[in-house]
Scaffold this motif. Structure first.
Motif, mmCIF file in Angstrom:
data_model
loop_
_atom_site.group_PDB
_atom_site.id
_atom_site.type_symbol
_atom_site.label_atom_id
_atom_site.label_comp_id
_atom_site.label_asym_id
_atom_site.label_seq_id
_atom_site.Cartn_x
_atom_site.Cartn_y
_atom_site.Cartn_z
ATOM 1 N N PHE A 11 -52.619 57.011 52.521
ATOM 2 C CA PHE A 11 -52.920 58.381 52.954
ATOM 3 C C PHE A 11 -51.853 59.403 52.559
ATOM 4 O O PHE A 11 -52.103 60.597 52.614
ATOM 5 C CB PHE A 11 -53.080 58.425 54.483
ATOM 6 N N GLY A 12 -50.658 58.948 52.231
ATOM 7 C CA GLY A 12 -49.548 59.876 52.027
ATOM 8 C C GLY A 12 -49.195 60.068 50.571
ATOM 9 O O GLY A 12 -50.068 60.082 49.698
ATOM 10 N N GLU A 13 -47.905 60.154 50.341
ATOM 11 C CA GLU A 13 -47.437 60.414 48.975
ATOM 12 C C GLU A 13 -46.390 59.394 48.589
ATOM 13 O O GLU A 13 -45.220 59.736 48.355
ATOM 14 C CB GLU A 13 -46.835 61.822 48.897
ATOM 15 N N ALA A 14 -46.759 58.142 48.573
ATOM 16 C CA ALA A 14 -45.795 57.096 48.246
ATOM 17 C C ALA A 14 -45.416 57.198 46.771
ATOM 18 O O ALA A 14 -46.261 57.518 45.928
ATOM 19 C CB ALA A 14 -46.401 55.727 48.537
ATOM 20 N N PRO A 15 -44.137 56.943 46.447
ATOM 21 C CA PRO A 15 -43.732 56.980 45.036
ATOM 22 C C PRO A 15 -44.353 55.816 44.263
ATOM 23 O O PRO A 15 -44.860 54.867 44.866
ATOM 24 C CB PRO A 15 -42.205 56.817 45.104
#
Ligand SMILES: NC(=O)c1ccc[n+]([C@@H]2O[C@H](COP(=O)([O-])OP(=O)(O)OC[C@H]3O[C@@H](n4cnc5c(N)ncnc54)[C@H](O)[C@@H]3O)[C@@H](O)[C@H]2O)c1
Length: 484
Positions: free
Chosen positions: A414-418
């Protein structure tokens, strides 16, 4: 009572349950609000679904929303809507299982999260893909080879994507094991020895719930060991080819109940006449969360979450031994029991330059007759070179459920993982390679013969893997041996 024969929730049941919960349930089209939040529908809103709905309505509410929920139990569907509405992050529409396709048409989700019982995953995965949605499914991807084939075919046909949520990969100490294997410190892995222990609290729970019917779960070889086989597949960066296995139910039987001084098996704990004598007694009413989710909703589907662990009709094994041969020649020796004195695992990788040993004690002991387990999460990792001194590895740590793995995975979903150099994200290929080992083991239990993964499905190709050390690289070793 067993839940395999339960009728799907009908629309009338849903409206009744919603009324009892004081909810307004929309029956028509979803009124989308402005903004670019990704739209998720969830099917199977029991215990596990809450991890996803909490994340969507909590940390990721600006990026995501739950637009529809679907369950065959009207009470649980209504409860899910109520909980989501209480967060102020949306008001999804609840649908009966029979109305799943209508939910997709009405609410137009981009993603469907599948958190139903294992044997029904394929049904919803295939329908969601064919409707043009991407799918996020809980493990195991599915429970039989035929169902795995349906899913593989649907991915090809639809061009849509599946993520199989192997949260165990994301637990920091297990990611660290991957990092060590990728570093090449123990050289090429040639064999793996893996034992997983389930204790008589968590392990026993599988024999109380829907999991105890193999038709629902595929047994522990599929339901539980799918995590473990996936870990090995991912750690090795290799594909399982051949499986041999033996399995039986030795502990959770009426005979064990009698050996413990009980008369034998009963239907469930709630009404058991021997509850005072049974150290496996489980009080479903004592935990408000479990009571609200299951006990209060039995009237909708007759599913008992506290079935007797000694029932003769249980159809899953509690003692399993598996040998797997990989396409890179690695041999895996794997064992799983569900009645051990502690919970956790031990694994050893034997390589051309040394051995990597890793273990986690998840629950060390138990206190009290009602079997309260103490969490432990004691991690040990060390490398023992063929020549030289052993090296203790300071474990990577994380907070939260499943050793901290759940939160890392949710950030990726759901997020902005590298970008992830360990390639922990899993698609239908990794999902298939994992559950097919368990499915093959189940076949071995019956036939006693070797089962080849390639004979179970067609069109399965290896998933993308993180680069592992070059198997052809020369092995540097000191000429003079120093014996310890
Ligand atoms: N990754 C993990 O660590 C982890 C942990 C727990 C559970 N799980 C997985 O999550 C899934 C759900 O497990 P759970 O513990 O939440 O079980 P649960 O019994 O709490 O919830 C399952 C829900 O699905 C509903 N359901 C069952 N069959 C259905 C059908 N055919 N159509 C619609 N709804 C249906 C049930 O009514 C229930 O509400 C399972 O696949 C399980 O393997 C994964």
């Amino acid at each position: 009572m067993n839940d395999k024969d339960l009728a799907p929730m009908d629309r009338r049941g849903l409206l009744k349950a919603a009324g009892a919960a004081g909810l307004m349930l929309a029956t028509g089209a979803y009124a989308a609000d402005a903004g670019a939040r990704k739209r998720y529908a969830v099917v199977g809103v029991g215990s596990r679904a809450r991890m996803y709905t909490r994340a969507i309505t909590g940390k990721y509410r600006d990026r995501a929303e739950v637009v529809g929920v679907c369950d065959r139990n009207a009470g649980r569907a209504a409860l899910a809507v109520k909980r989501i509405a209480e967060t102020g992050a949306g008001q999804p529409v609840a649908y009966a299982a029979a109305d799943f396709d209508r939910m997709l048409r009405d609410t137009k989700p981009q993603f469907v999260i599948v958190t139903t019982t294992d044997a029904s995953h394929d049904e919803y995965i295939v329908r969601a893909l064919d409707a043009g949605c991407d799918v996020i499914t809980e493990k195991p991807m599915t429970t039989t080879a035929e169902k795995a084939q349906r899913i593989l075919d649907a991915v090809k046909r639809s061009g849509r994507h599946i993520r199989v949520c192997f949260n165990y990969r994301y637990s920091p100490p297990r990611t660290q094991v991957k990092d060590l294997l990728m570093s090449g410190e123990i050289g090429d892995v040639l064999s793996v020895d893996f034992t997983w222990l389930l204790n008589t609290v968590h392990g026993a729970d599988y024999f109380r719930r829907w999991h105890s019917n193999k038709a629902n779960s595929g047994g522990l070889m599929v339901h539980k060991a799918t995590h473990h086989f996936d870990l090995v597949n991912w750690w090795l960066g290799a594909q399982p080819e051949r499986v041999q296995a033996a399995g039986s139910r030795q502990f959770y039987t009426p005979e064990t109940a009698r050996r413990m001084g009980l008369q034998g098996a009963h239907e469930r704990c709630l009404t058991c006449t021997e509850k005072a004598k049974c150290s496996f007694y489980f009080d479903l009413a004592a935990d408000p969360g479990l009571k609200e989710l299951y006990l209060d909703n039995e009237k909708h589907d007759g599913y008992f979450r506290d079935q007797c662990v000694w029932r003769p009709e249980i159809s899953i094994e509690d003692t399993m031994t598996v040998m797997v041969r990989y396409d890179n020649g690695v041999q895996l020796n794997y064992g799983l029991q569900a009645y051990d004195a502690w919970e956790g695992y031990r694994i050893a990788f034997n390589g051309t330059k040394g051995r990597l040993e890793h273990s986690i004690v998840e629950a060390a002991g138990m206190a009290g007759a009602n079997a309260v387990q103490s969490r432990s999460d004691t991690v040990s990792t060390r490398i023992i070179p063929l020549r030289g001194a052993p090296r203790e590895i300071k474990p990577w740590t994380g907070e939260g459920n499943h050793g901290g793995g759940d939160d890392v995975m949710l950030e990726e979903i759901f997020g902005e993982a590298p970008a992830d150099k360990y390639r922990r994200v899993s698609d239908e290929r990794a999902g298939a390679y994992s559950c097919l080992v368990g499915i093959a083991a189940n076949r071995c239990f019956e036939s006693g013969t070797t089962v080849r993964i390639a004979d179970l499905v067609t069109g399965l190709t290896p998933p993308l893997r993180a680069p592992m050390p070059d198997r052809g690289a020369p092995i540097a070793m000191p000429l003079k041996l120093k014996m310890p």
